[in-house]
Design an enzyme around this catalytic site. Sequence first.
Site, PDB file in Angstrom:
ATOM      1  N   ASP A  66       0.830  -1.203   0.000  1.00  0.00           N
ATOM      2  CA  ASP A  66       0.000   0.000   0.000  1.00  0.00           C
ATOM      3  C   ASP A  66       0.867   1.256   0.000  1.00  0.00           C
ATOM      4  O   ASP A  66       0.512   2.267  -0.611  1.00  0.00           O
ATOM      5  CB  ASP A  66      -0.924  -0.007   1.228  1.00  0.00           C
ATOM      6  CG  ASP A  66      -2.016   1.035   1.129  1.00  0.00           C
ATOM      7  OD1 ASP A  66      -2.590   1.196   0.039  1.00  0.00           O
ATOM      8  OD2 ASP A  66      -2.299   1.701   2.140  1.00  0.00           O
ATOM      9  N   ASP A  69       2.592   1.394  -3.746  1.00  0.00           N
ATOM     10  CA  ASP A  69       1.792   1.811  -4.909  1.00  0.00           C
ATOM     11  C   ASP A  69       1.695   3.329  -5.022  1.00  0.00           C
ATOM     12  O   ASP A  69       1.847   3.901  -6.095  1.00  0.00           O
ATOM     13  CB  ASP A  69       0.399   1.151  -4.917  1.00  0.00           C
ATOM     14  CG  ASP A  69      -0.464   1.536  -3.724  1.00  0.00           C
ATOM     15  OD1 ASP A  69      -0.047   2.379  -2.910  1.00  0.00           O
ATOM     16  OD2 ASP A  69      -1.565   0.972  -3.595  1.00  0.00           O
ATOM     17  N   ASP A  87      -7.450   2.290  -5.194  1.00  0.00           N
ATOM     18  CA  ASP A  87      -6.645   1.978  -4.012  1.00  0.00           C
ATOM     19  C   ASP A  87      -7.473   2.117  -2.741  1.00  0.00           C
ATOM     20  O   ASP A  87      -7.385   1.279  -1.834  1.00  0.00           O
ATOM     21  CB  ASP A  87      -5.430   2.906  -3.962  1.00  0.00           C
ATOM     22  CG  ASP A  87      -4.549   2.635  -2.754  1.00  0.00           C
ATOM     23  OD1 ASP A  87      -4.121   1.483  -2.586  1.00  0.00           O
ATOM     24  OD2 ASP A  87      -4.294   3.569  -1.983  1.00  0.00           O
ATOM     25  N   ASP A  91      -8.355  -0.845  -0.100  1.00  0.00           N
ATOM     26  CA  ASP A  91      -8.000  -0.700   1.312  1.00  0.00           C
ATOM     27  C   ASP A  91      -9.169  -1.074   2.211  1.00  0.00           C
ATOM     28  O   ASP A  91      -8.998  -1.702   3.265  1.00  0.00           O
ATOM     29  CB  ASP A  91      -7.569   0.742   1.620  1.00  0.00           C
ATOM     30  CG  ASP A  91      -6.188   1.062   1.085  1.00  0.00           C
ATOM     31  OD1 ASP A  91      -5.465   0.131   0.678  1.00  0.00           O
ATOM     32  OD2 ASP A  91      -5.831   2.260   1.077  1.00  0.00           O
TER      33      ASP A  91
END
Length: 196
Positions: A66, A69, A87, A91
């Site tokens: 995470d 990216d 994203d 998450d």
Amino acid sequence: MISSKIGHRLDPAILSLYRFFFGKRIVSPNVISSAGTLFGFLSAFLIFMEFPAAGAGSLIAAGLFDILDGAIARGAGRVTRFGGFFDSVLDRYTDMTVMGAILFVYIRQGSPACALATFVAVIGTALIPYARARAEAASLSAKTGLLERPERLVLLIIGLFVPSLLDYIIIALAVLTHVTVIQRIVHVWRQTRKDG
């Protein structure tokens, strides 16, 4: 908030490390986000099967992906609106599945109080990004509060590595996630109170 203070300052170091291992080849940030989510799902599965330390290790991997990216997206000039949206959605999948796995373990173990605390923490975990998204949809800021995602993940990882602390960490999350939501509500109210 630790995450807000650090911000994107680690991007150069992260990119240097990435280039050391992979050279100049840039993997799509969306692919990296997806890989991180797979580790998040693996973490939830391991927690559900009552291998908390292994689940913590997988959750660390998910967190590293995470971080990676975003750093690659910014460093390679590949930041897109879809990427940010994608994203964020992924998450939430990681957050909810990991917390859901902890909830089911407490139910299986016959710990109704901890199961309830986990459920309350799940609600708070979901509402923190929702409050920010709703504020930003109204052209307001709401990136504030005590407990953002990195802090929540660190607490969960500690609790999974040290199971004797997990009950207390879950109770803390049940309280502090909602404190964070309230902080964001107050922050938005202060921006809009002149609206009448």
